[in-house]
Motif scaffolding. Structure first.
Motif, PDB file in Angstrom:
ATOM      1  N   GLN A 113      -6.421  -9.098  -6.978  1.00 42.32           N
ATOM      2  CA  GLN A 113      -5.033  -9.454  -7.184  1.00 42.32           C
ATOM      3  C   GLN A 113      -4.002  -8.156  -7.709  1.00 42.32           C
ATOM      4  N   VAL A 114      -4.282  -7.126  -7.249  1.00 42.49           N
ATOM      5  CA  VAL A 114      -3.548  -5.851  -7.506  1.00 42.49           C
ATOM      6  C   VAL A 114      -2.009  -5.950  -7.079  1.00 42.49           C
ATOM      7  N   ASP A 115      -1.094  -5.309  -7.792  1.00 42.49           N
ATOM      8  CA  ASP A 115       0.258  -5.319  -7.578  1.00 42.49           C
ATOM      9  C   ASP A 115       0.507  -4.174  -6.623  1.00 42.49           C
ATOM     10  N   VAL A 116      -0.329  -3.182  -6.610  1.00 40.59           N
ATOM     11  CA  VAL A 116      -0.293  -2.018  -5.551  1.00 40.59           C
ATOM     12  C   VAL A 116      -1.361  -1.480  -5.196  1.00 40.59           C
ATOM     13  N   SER A 117      -1.822  -0.997  -4.027  1.00 42.12           N
ATOM     14  CA  SER A 117      -2.985  -0.461  -3.772  1.00 42.12           C
ATOM     15  C   SER A 117      -2.812   0.984  -3.159  1.00 42.12           C
ATOM     16  N   ILE A 118      -3.315   1.979  -3.892  1.00 39.50           N
ATOM     17  CA  ILE A 118      -2.991   3.394  -3.414  1.00 39.50           C
ATOM     18  C   ILE A 118      -4.270   3.848  -2.813  1.00 39.50           C
ATOM     19  N   ILE A 119      -4.138   4.270  -1.425  1.00 44.78           N
ATOM     20  CA  ILE A 119      -5.128   4.543  -0.604  1.00 44.78           C
ATOM     21  C   ILE A 119      -5.168   5.883   0.005  1.00 44.78           C
ATOM     22  N   GLU A 120      -6.495   6.677  -0.376  1.00 41.78           N
ATOM     23  CA  GLU A 120      -6.505   8.040   0.048  1.00 41.78           C
ATOM     24  C   GLU A 120      -7.118   8.092   1.322  1.00 41.78           C
ATOM     25  N   VAL A 121      -6.899   8.759   2.310  1.00 48.42           N
ATOM     26  CA  VAL A 121      -7.333   8.994   3.768  1.00 48.42           C
ATOM     27  C   VAL A 121      -8.644   9.643   3.393  1.00 48.42           C
ATOM     28  N   ILE A 171       0.803  -1.143   0.061  1.00 46.82           N
ATOM     29  CA  ILE A 171       0.031   0.003   0.023  1.00 46.82           C
ATOM     30  C   ILE A 171       1.047   1.278   0.083  1.00 46.82           C
ATOM     31  N   ILE A 172       0.559   2.322  -0.677  1.00 50.41           N
ATOM     32  CA  ILE A 172       0.848   3.629  -0.737  1.00 50.41           C
ATOM     33  C   ILE A 172      -0.394   4.259   0.127  1.00 50.41           C
ATOM     34  N   HIS A 173      -0.128   4.890   1.423  1.00 55.42           N
ATOM     35  CA  HIS A 173      -1.259   5.473   2.004  1.00 55.42           C
ATOM     36  C   HIS A 173      -1.100   7.244   2.017  1.00 55.42           C
ATOM     37  N   VAL A 174      -1.939   7.766   1.420  1.00 54.53           N
ATOM     38  CA  VAL A 174      -1.842   9.135   1.676  1.00 54.53           C
ATOM     39  C   VAL A 174      -2.883  10.101   2.350  1.00 54.53           C
ATOM     40  N   ALA A 175      -2.423  11.092   3.079  1.00 53.19           N
ATOM     41  CA  ALA A 175      -3.386  11.866   3.859  1.00 53.19           C
ATOM     42  C   ALA A 175      -3.072  13.302   3.406  1.00 53.19           C
ATOM     43  N   GLY A 176      -3.582  14.287   3.960  1.00 48.15           N
ATOM     44  CA  GLY A 176      -3.578  15.831   3.676  1.00 48.15           C
ATOM     45  C   GLY A 176      -4.895  16.607   3.594  1.00 48.15           C
TER      46      GLY A 176
END
Length: 546
Positions: free
Chosen positions: A130-138, A36-41
């Protein structure tokens, strides 16, 4: 109540989600595999996540992207390889999760609230797909957000911070920064953009507490784009793009993929070709988006060849709803309308209509407008179509919008205030019925927005005039015919009539009225900025696409 887990803090709701809902849905053993790439802001979360998704997809990875809110259809929140999840798959995963959680529902383990359910649904979808990467927005804040059940992301990002959601996150930038920093995990790399000192101090303190290597990323240098343009409009996107590049590089390095990416690429290049493609192709609806209304196009003025990209009614859509994002929106709109209005003095004419190509900053693509002489000679009027939720402060938003536009020489001829169709707690789809009953709609909030607008524009109170307006019956809800055609210099509250603003009781009625006005006057071009609320933007998109 918060508990220390060794990786970070976890709230009671997050504990229930992680220890119960994850078990019920067989997710616990699969979360680490989501990478996971986890992004807040406060500003730019969605744009940063979208850039990340596009760059990694162009790099050959199967991507999953979870963002919020949705504008038209709830499926927009769940993208697989850059495309909204199909309706069939969404329904399959939705009911599978819903029914399994419902079977285990007890007094001590109730069904999760909406956003918490959508979050766990996203994890289930990404695991099954079966994704390779999950990008998750807060969703909101960070520390107590439902997405913060993520124990071991590959990397975390914090976009630009500002004053928003103060009712939940605190009244100072430091308090807000503390919530955002709540997504930091022990020794997991994190990146942020330059922040005001109060916010940066809090981020660094939280990073130090968790031994997080925190790096500050400068905005992307446009020279690194090798002549390409960012697909998302606005100079502020260079900051979001710079952060996204750092997040993706870190993700590739920590997953052992960085060297693979460069095998057939120019190692001396500032950015990999895949990154450049992603930055120039990423798209996100409702942010700095230009949409001509084709149904209002007059065939007598515009040929069928150019009907797809030009018209008498053009919507400029941006869901800005914080003071900082409103300023960015105003800068973008001012720039976009100037580029979209070719000056006759700059065009050479022959005996035939001359087509001039004017590049308009769209969203996810470059639109090319072709104008004939009649198009260039149109009278353009800039209209504000506005609403915001009552938890926002319009006394900050509207003055910021007006002053920023004025500093660029952009002035609104008229302002229209309408209620949104959608509400924040509804899950809607593209096929949802648009309500037609407006008889019971409470317009007191819209009239208060109009009152504030008139005070900003004219510097006077208009309470007596608006008291009369509020009592209007259904036959008088639309502005009189000459409202749009009156010159702005004549706008002054006289004779009991407000010539520069109006409240219209429904959005469908407003769109219909705008279309009628431009059809009745082919020489008129309306450039309508829709802002103040993502719900309003979504509703407009839904109406004009039908």
């Amino acid at each position: 109540m918060e508990n220390w887990t060794g990786c970070g803090y976890i709230s009671r709701d997050q504990y229930i989600l992680r220890s119960n809902y994850f078990q019920i849905l067989d997710l616990e053993d699969h979360m680490a595999g989501l990478k996971i790439i986890h992004v807040a802001g406060t500003k730019g979360k969605g744009s940063t996540c979208t850039f990340c998704e596009a760059m990694l997809r162009e790099s050959g990875f199967r991507t999953g992207l979870f963002t919020s809110p949705h504008l038209i259809d709830v499926r927009e929140r769940f993208r697989i390889n850059g495309v909204d999840i199909s309706e069939d798959k969404f329904l399959l995963y939705f009911w599978n999760c819903w029914n399994r959680l419902k079977e285990h529902e007890t007094e001590d383990l109730p069904m999760p609230p909406l956003f918490q359910f959508l979050t766990v649904l996203a994890f289930k979808i990404f695991v099954c797909e079966q994704v390779d990467v999950s990008i998750i927005e807060v969703g909101l804040g960070g520390r107590n957000d439902s997405t913060n059940v993520i124990e071991e992301p590959v990397v975390c990002g914090i976009t630009s911070l500002g004053m928003d959601h103060t009712e939940a996150l605190g009244n100072t930038i430091g308090q807000i920064a503390s919530h955002k920093a709540g997504i930091f995990k022990h020794q997991i790399p994190a990146f942020t953009v330059p922040q005001v000192s109060e916010a940066m101090d809090v981020l660094q303190e939280n990073a130090q507490e968790l031994t997080v290597p925190l790096k500050v990323v400068e905005p992307l240098d446009s020279n690194e784009l090798n002549g390409l343009k960012l697909s998302l409009s606005g100079s502020h996107q260079l900051s979001n793009a710079g952060l996204a590049v750092s997040l993706c590089k870190c993700w590739l390095q920590r997953t052992g993929n960085w060297e693979k990416l460069f095998q057939n690429d120019n190692k001396e290049a500032n950015l990999p070709e895949a990154f450049l493609r992603g930055l120039s192709k990423a798209h996100i609806a409702g942010r700095a988006q230009i949409v001509p209304d084709l149904s209002s196009t007059s065939s007598s003025c515009i040929s069928s060849e150019v009907a797809e990209t030009s018209g008498n009614l053009i919507f400029y859509l941006d869901g800005a709803h914080s003071p900082e994002s409103m300023e960015v929106c105003a800068e973008w709109f001012s720039s976009a309308v100037k580029e979209n209005n070719p000056s006759p003095s700059l065009v050479s004419f022959s005996s035939h209509d001359i087509e001039s190509i004017n590049k308009v900053p769209g969203n996810g693509y470059m639109q090319h407008e072709k104008f004939n002489i009649q198009e260039i000679n149109k009278i353009s009027k800039k209209i504000l179509l506005f609403n915001c939720m009552d938890v926002r402060d319009p006394q900050i938003l509207l003055p910021r919008l007006v002053s920023t536009c004025a500093s660029s020489g952009t002035f609104f001829s008229k302002a229209i205030f309408v209620p949104s169709i959608s509400t924040y707690n509804k899950v809607t789809s593209g096929t949802s019925v648009v309500p037609s009953d407006i008889s019971s709609k409470d317009l007191s909030w819209q009239f208060s927005l109009q009152r504030l607008w008139e005070k900003i524009v004219h510097g006077i109170d208009t309470d007596s005039l608006l008291e009369k307006s509020i009592k209007m019956d259904g036959a008088e809800t639309l502005p009189r015919h000459q409202f749009l055609y009156e010159d702005a210099s004549n706008c002054s509250p006289t004779d009991g009539y407000l010539a520069c603003s109006a409240v219209i009781p429904s959005l469908p009625l407003t769109i219909k009225w705008l279309r009628h006005c431009v059809r009745e006057n082919p020489s008129l071009r309306l450039q309508v900025l829709v802002t103040g609320s993502l719900h309003l933007v979504g509703d407009v998109l839904k109406l004009i696409r039908r």
